[in-house]
Scaffold this active site. Structure first.
Site, PDB file in Angstrom:
ATOM      1  N   HIS A   1       0.769  -1.159   0.032  1.00 60.72           N
ATOM      2  CA  HIS A   1      -0.016  -0.129   0.051  1.00 60.72           C
ATOM      3  C   HIS A   1       0.727   1.092   0.122  1.00 60.72           C
ATOM      4  O   HIS A   1       0.409   2.289  -0.216  1.00 60.72           O
ATOM      5  CB  HIS A   1      -0.873   0.043   1.122  1.00 60.72           C
ATOM      6  CG  HIS A   1      -1.941  -1.036   1.116  1.00 60.72           C
ATOM      7  ND1 HIS A   1      -2.536  -1.625   2.114  1.00 60.72           N
ATOM      8  CD2 HIS A   1      -2.627  -1.654  -0.171  1.00 60.72           C
ATOM      9  CE1 HIS A   1      -3.391  -2.507   1.801  1.00 60.72           C
ATOM     10  NE2 HIS A   1      -3.429  -2.539   0.364  1.00 60.72           N
TER      11      HIS A   1
ATOM     12  N   ARG B   1      -2.186 -28.286   0.117  1.00 61.87           N
ATOM     13  CA  ARG B   1      -1.196 -27.475   0.822  1.00 61.87           C
ATOM     14  C   ARG B   1      -1.468 -25.957   0.810  1.00 61.87           C
ATOM     15  O   ARG B   1      -1.437 -25.410  -0.256  1.00 61.87           O
ATOM     16  CB  ARG B   1       0.278 -27.557   0.348  1.00 61.87           C
ATOM     17  CG  ARG B   1       1.282 -26.923   1.400  1.00 61.87           C
ATOM     18  CD  ARG B   1       2.710 -26.967   1.154  1.00 61.87           C
ATOM     19  NE  ARG B   1       3.372 -26.161   1.691  1.00 61.87           N
ATOM     20  CZ  ARG B   1       4.294 -25.172   1.148  1.00 61.87           C
ATOM     21  NH1 ARG B   1       4.848 -25.636   0.083  1.00 61.87           N
ATOM     22  NH2 ARG B   1       4.901 -24.313   2.115  1.00 61.87           N
TER      23      ARG B   1
ATOM     24  N   HIS C   1       3.781 -18.496   5.504  1.00 60.30           N
ATOM     25  CA  HIS C   1       4.128 -18.422   4.214  1.00 60.30           C
ATOM     26  C   HIS C   1       4.297 -16.703   3.892  1.00 60.30           C
ATOM     27  O   HIS C   1       3.561 -16.305   2.776  1.00 60.30           O
ATOM     28  CB  HIS C   1       3.078 -18.971   3.183  1.00 60.30           C
ATOM     29  CG  HIS C   1       3.609 -19.313   1.866  1.00 60.30           C
ATOM     30  ND1 HIS C   1       3.679 -20.744   1.389  1.00 60.30           N
ATOM     31  CD2 HIS C   1       4.257 -18.798   0.816  1.00 60.30           C
ATOM     32  CE1 HIS C   1       4.318 -20.790   0.192  1.00 60.30           C
ATOM     33  NE2 HIS C   1       4.723 -19.637  -0.274  1.00 60.30           N
TER      34      HIS C   1
ATOM     35  N   GLU D   1      10.068 -22.110   3.194  1.00 61.09           N
ATOM     36  CA  GLU D   1      11.279 -21.382   2.436  1.00 61.09           C
ATOM     37  C   GLU D   1      12.228 -20.423   3.332  1.00 61.09           C
ATOM     38  O   GLU D   1      12.026 -19.170   3.181  1.00 61.09           O
ATOM     39  CB  GLU D   1      11.156 -20.845   1.018  1.00 61.09           C
ATOM     40  CG  GLU D   1      10.647 -22.037   0.381  1.00 61.09           C
ATOM     41  CD  GLU D   1      10.051 -21.546  -1.185  1.00 61.09           C
ATOM     42  OE1 GLU D   1      10.412 -20.134  -1.155  1.00 61.09           O
ATOM     43  OE2 GLU D   1      10.012 -22.255  -1.936  1.00 61.09           O
TER      44      GLU D   1
ATOM     45  N   ASN E   1      11.065 -27.977  -1.492  1.00 58.70           N
ATOM     46  CA  ASN E   1      10.516 -27.020  -2.751  1.00 58.70           C
ATOM     47  C   ASN E   1      11.435 -26.906  -3.538  1.00 58.70           C
ATOM     48  O   ASN E   1      12.836 -26.513  -3.150  1.00 58.70           O
ATOM     49  CB  ASN E   1       9.960 -25.597  -2.111  1.00 58.70           C
ATOM     50  CG  ASN E   1       8.912 -25.897  -1.314  1.00 58.70           C
ATOM     51  OD1 ASN E   1       8.427 -26.771  -0.966  1.00 58.70           O
ATOM     52  ND2 ASN E   1       8.639 -24.258  -1.021  1.00 58.70           N
TER      53      ASN E   1
ATOM     54  N   TYR F   1      12.252 -26.195  -7.771  1.00 58.11           N
ATOM     55  CA  TYR F   1      12.126 -25.558  -9.254  1.00 58.11           C
ATOM     56  C   TYR F   1      13.119 -25.919 -10.311  1.00 58.11           C
ATOM     57  O   TYR F   1      12.796 -26.122 -11.244  1.00 58.11           O
ATOM     58  CB  TYR F   1      11.556 -24.085  -9.083  1.00 58.11           C
ATOM     59  CG  TYR F   1      10.140 -23.909  -8.392  1.00 58.11           C
ATOM     60  CD1 TYR F   1       8.869 -23.961  -8.790  1.00 58.11           C
ATOM     61  CD2 TYR F   1      10.111 -23.837  -6.707  1.00 58.11           C
ATOM     62  CE1 TYR F   1       8.019 -23.724  -8.305  1.00 58.11           C
ATOM     63  CE2 TYR F   1       8.916 -23.540  -6.409  1.00 58.11           C
ATOM     64  CZ  TYR F   1       7.933 -23.631  -6.928  1.00 58.11           C
ATOM     65  OH  TYR F   1       6.683 -23.240  -6.261  1.00 58.11           O
TER      66      TYR F   1
ATOM     67  N   GLU G   1       6.597 -28.370  -3.093  1.00 60.41           N
ATOM     68  CA  GLU G   1       6.364 -27.404  -4.216  1.00 60.41           C
ATOM     69  C   GLU G   1       7.057 -27.659  -5.342  1.00 60.41           C
ATOM     70  O   GLU G   1       8.397 -28.184  -5.097  1.00 60.41           O
ATOM     71  CB  GLU G   1       6.740 -26.117  -3.848  1.00 60.41           C
ATOM     72  CG  GLU G   1       5.566 -25.237  -2.853  1.00 60.41           C
ATOM     73  CD  GLU G   1       6.205 -23.773  -2.571  1.00 60.41           C
ATOM     74  OE1 GLU G   1       6.817 -23.187  -3.750  1.00 60.41           O
ATOM     75  OE2 GLU G   1       5.520 -23.404  -1.541  1.00 60.41           O
TER      76      GLU G   1
END
Ligand SMILES: *[C@@H]1O[C@H](CO)[C@@H](O)[C@H](O)[C@H]1NC(C)=O
Length: 494
Positions: free
Chosen positions: A58, A96, A141, A186, A324, A326, A395
């Site tokens: 914001h 999850r 998270h 993480e 996790n 990627y 993930e």
């Protein structure tokens, strides 16, 4: 038996073997993940408190590529029943999701529990269970209450007990209906990018990143101990934190040592205190940081030491290894005066390491280079480093910026990564028990805003009803989950 029969029999056996190695163990679980700020919206309903993300975006919309925020996001606060329908339609075993700390505790402290927040998560959990979907719940998270950030957030040693108090309230409300818990998502990206000004609370302090590393891990341990001592005897659930790990490999032979340090710095910093038999910081990293801090003129290491008691408190605080994963990077030493890109994605400035990719690796959007073998390497590294643990992939997923529902790139990612997971299970005997696709729906992807899509389902963000539409990958993932096999046809979206 004559020769022809023998030949036919051997063909059948080969076919069975082929199908078998395309198959996951019958008890293997498939799920999908999201996080609260990325999907919920409803940032100011009822008595909800402000999170660091609400607060930051914001006043600093400029840190997000499309100047957007999560005020409305996928509106899952109102549309959670639709989300459950999508998960049920794919026949998945678990979902999850994460709890928004200030939605449940408006002040950040346990003096006031929001009835609305408790009802929202209670409904979601009950709704999932009614459809045979197990809730896997993340406590953090990245939505710290702004009230706690104002008191120093994760750099304040008291954050350990603030988190334990919050965890105890969540367990008290939901441990009777939730078996699997993730404390912190993480730690690396909960501490490093936030203290490099990249994400909330967007403070620039290398000291802050390392203080956060210590206290967020102790917070995990404290929450684990709360569950273990006060709830596990009755409910028997399992708790871990979601460790993030890229696959790193040296760019050239002379980058071997730096790659070891890079792995310690980026990954083992968070896994070693919990999973190693010695506990504490990884020794190589601890020595490096002590020396570097001395050279920089500090009187003590920027990586704050653990006491013997803290080492003991942290060690063994897991019931399974949550990972996790990627993508992959190569590691090389930075040239003198070389500029660094984004922390953890393009480089690790604290150790002078540049992170790059290989030409033969495929590419999704932005930072996500596609190297399927990387996931097998990481799973093997866990086993070699810490022993034969139960591993759950919490993930893994693929990003694009396309509106095409025939998302062949995403299907290919899941297919090729899952092939490597199967090799890790069958060939390397890594005990992988589950896989979680990130993400259920396109959502607010942090700095990329709504431009980067990870969903199995598309969301129309220009539609006030935030209409969800299956992509081809949703049907592909459904086939894989229902058959527990990769021996499925590539389906299209329509
Ligand atoms: C909540 O925030 C929205 C913007 O996302 C704003 O339009 C609305 O007026 C706010 N509601 C309250 C009760 O403050």
């Amino acid at each position: 038996m004559n020769r022809t029969r023998l030949y036919i029999l051997s063909l059948i056996l080969a076919l069975v073997a082929e199908i078998a190695c395309q198959s996951f163990p019958p008890e293997f679980q498939f799920g999908v993940a999201t996080s609260s700020y990325q999907i919920e919206g409803a940032w100011n309903v009822s008595d909800k408190g402000e999170s660091i993300w609400d607060h930051l975006l914001h006043i600093r919309p400029d840190i997000i590529a499309d100047l957007s925020n999560g005020d409305v996001a996928c509106d899952s606060y109102h549309l959670w029943k639709q989300d459950i329908d999508l998960i049920a339609d794919m026949g998945l075993d678990f979902y999850r999701f994460s709890i928004n700390w200030p939605r449940l505790l408006p002040t950040g402290f346990p003096n006031k529990v929001s009835e609305d927040g408790a009802r929202y998560y209670g409904n979601l959990i009950d709704g999932l269970r009614a459809r045979g979907i197990a809730p896997v719940v993340t406590l953090y998270h990245w939505e710290l209450p702004q009230s706690l950030q104002d008191l120093g957030g994760w750099t304040n040693p008291l954050s350990v007990e603030w988190f334990a108090d919050y965890a105890r309230i969540v367990f008290t409300l939901f441990a009777d209906r939730v078996d699997t818990w993730i404390t912190i998502n993480e730690p690396i990206f909960a501490c490093e990018s936030p203290y490099r000004g990249i994400v909330a609370p967007a403070i620039v302090s290398d000291v802050g990143a390392l203080l956060c590393s210590k206290y967020i891990m102790l917070a995990h341990a404290a929450a684990y101990r709360v569950y273990d001592e006060e709830f596990k005897p009755q409910y028997g659930g399992q708790v871990s934190f979601a460790h993030h790990e890229f696959w790193f490999e040296p760019k050239t032979d002379k980058d071997q040592e730096l790659t070891e340090l890079a792995r310690d710095y980026a990954f083992s910093r968070f896994s070693y205190p919990v999973y190693s038999t010695e506990g504490g910081w990884p020794p190589l990293l601890e020595a490096y940081m002590a020396e570097k801090s001395r050279i920089e003129g500090y009187t003590r290491s920027k990586l704050p030491a653990f006491t013997a008691e803290e080492i003991k408190l942290l060690k063994g605080t897991y019931d399974f290894f949550a990972i996790n994963h990627y993508t992959s990077r190569t590691v090389r030493a930075a040239l003198s005066g070389e500029e660094f890109g984004i922390f953890g994605i393009d480089g690790l400035d604290e150790i002078g390491a540049v992170l790059e990719s290989k030409p033969e690796w495929g590419s999704a959007l932005g930072w996500l280079k596609v190297n399927p073998e990387g996931i097998r390497h990481v799973l093997n590294r866990i086993k070699h480093q810490y022993g034969d643990l139960k591993v759950m992939i919490t993930e893994s997923g693929y990003s694009d910026d396309s509106d095409d529902l025939n998302d062949v790139g995403r299907i290919d990612y899941y297919k090729t990564y899952l092939e490597q997971v199967l090799l890790a299970i069958n060939e390397d005997k890594v005990n992988v028990v589950g896989y979680t696709a990130w993400s259920l729906i396109d959502n607010f992807e942090w700095n990329s805003g709504y431009q980067s899509h990870f969903g199995l389902y598309a969301v129309d963000f220009s539609d006030p009803s935030r209409k969800r539409t299956a992509k081809a990958s949703a049907r592909y993932y459904e086939s894989v989950a229902r058959t527990k096999s990769l021996d499925v046809e590539n389906l299209t979206a329509n």
